[in-house]
Design a protein around this motif. Sequence first.
Motif, short mmCIF file in Angstrom:
data_model
loop_
_atom_site.label_atom_id
_atom_site.label_comp_id
_atom_site.label_asym_id
_atom_site.label_seq_id
_atom_site.Cartn_x
_atom_site.Cartn_y
_atom_site.Cartn_z
N LEU A 68 40.64 36.37 36.77
CA LEU A 68 39.80 36.45 37.97
C LEU A 68 38.75 35.36 37.95
O LEU A 68 38.11 35.12 36.93
CB LEU A 68 39.11 37.82 38.07
N ASN A 71 34.15 38.30 40.70
CA ASN A 71 34.24 39.76 40.75
C ASN A 71 34.90 40.19 42.05
O ASN A 71 34.67 39.57 43.09
CB ASN A 71 32.85 40.39 40.66
N PRO A 72 35.69 41.25 42.02
CA PRO A 72 36.30 41.73 43.26
C PRO A 72 35.22 42.17 44.26
O PRO A 72 34.22 42.77 43.88
CB PRO A 72 37.13 42.94 42.81
N PHE A 86 39.66 39.07 45.67
CA PHE A 86 39.19 38.32 44.51
C PHE A 86 40.06 37.09 44.34
O PHE A 86 41.14 36.99 44.93
CB PHE A 86 39.17 39.17 43.23
N LEU A 88 42.13 34.39 41.80
CA LEU A 88 42.86 34.38 40.54
C LEU A 88 43.17 32.93 40.18
O LEU A 88 43.64 32.17 41.02
CB LEU A 88 44.17 35.17 40.69
N CYS A 119 40.38 48.23 41.35
CA CYS A 119 40.10 46.82 41.04
C CYS A 119 38.60 46.56 41.09
O CYS A 119 38.04 45.90 40.22
CB CYS A 119 40.84 45.89 42.01
N LYS A 125 34.96 39.16 36.79
CA LYS A 125 35.24 37.74 36.59
C LYS A 125 35.68 37.48 35.14
O LYS A 125 35.08 37.98 34.21
CB LYS A 125 33.99 36.93 36.91
#
Length: 189
Positions: A68, A71-72, A86, A88, A119, A125
């Motif tokens: 990641l 952060n989501p 998020f 990737l 998630c 992250k």
Amino acid sequence: RLPLLCQLLLMEGRLPLLCQLLLMEGRLPLLCQLLLMEGRLPLLWQLLLMEWRLPVTGFNKVILIGNLTRNPELRYTPSGTPVANFGLAVNRRFRQADDQKEEVCYIDIVVFGKQAEHCGQYLSKGDGAVIDGRLQQRRWETEDGQRRSKHEVIAQSVTFMPKRQGMSGDSVVEEEYSAEPHFETGEYS
């Protein structure tokens, strides 16, 4: 009885005979699954397109393993459906001449439903994740009239990877929820 025969014919390297047998028995779903498991996508396409004269509808499947980049971000649609976004980062290492090179591809991920909430709660992250989903292009127009588009992956399943040493937790948690609502009910599984 047929699956055992399938295994024997596969072990003997008799895939063409196995294909004929499954077609004669009317076991197209099993044949398709077998060809996918064996990595025989060209043969599967040839079978579907030539033998049954099916129109080409495409195949949209994405599997990514990466970390990641942020952060989501968890939000909710007006109807209350959770949505997590998020980034990737997927690394690719390769050799060019005598040099070891690495390139990074950054992909935006979108997750829906209960899986989105998980998630948001458990990923951060730097965490590793395996994403299984489909590629989607989103188009919109800005306030000043400019057309924009972007590709993103709509995740159908997210597998949380073990934390790196020095970080809390060391087990894999796999989420197996449907990323999109069922057509008839609008519910998530």
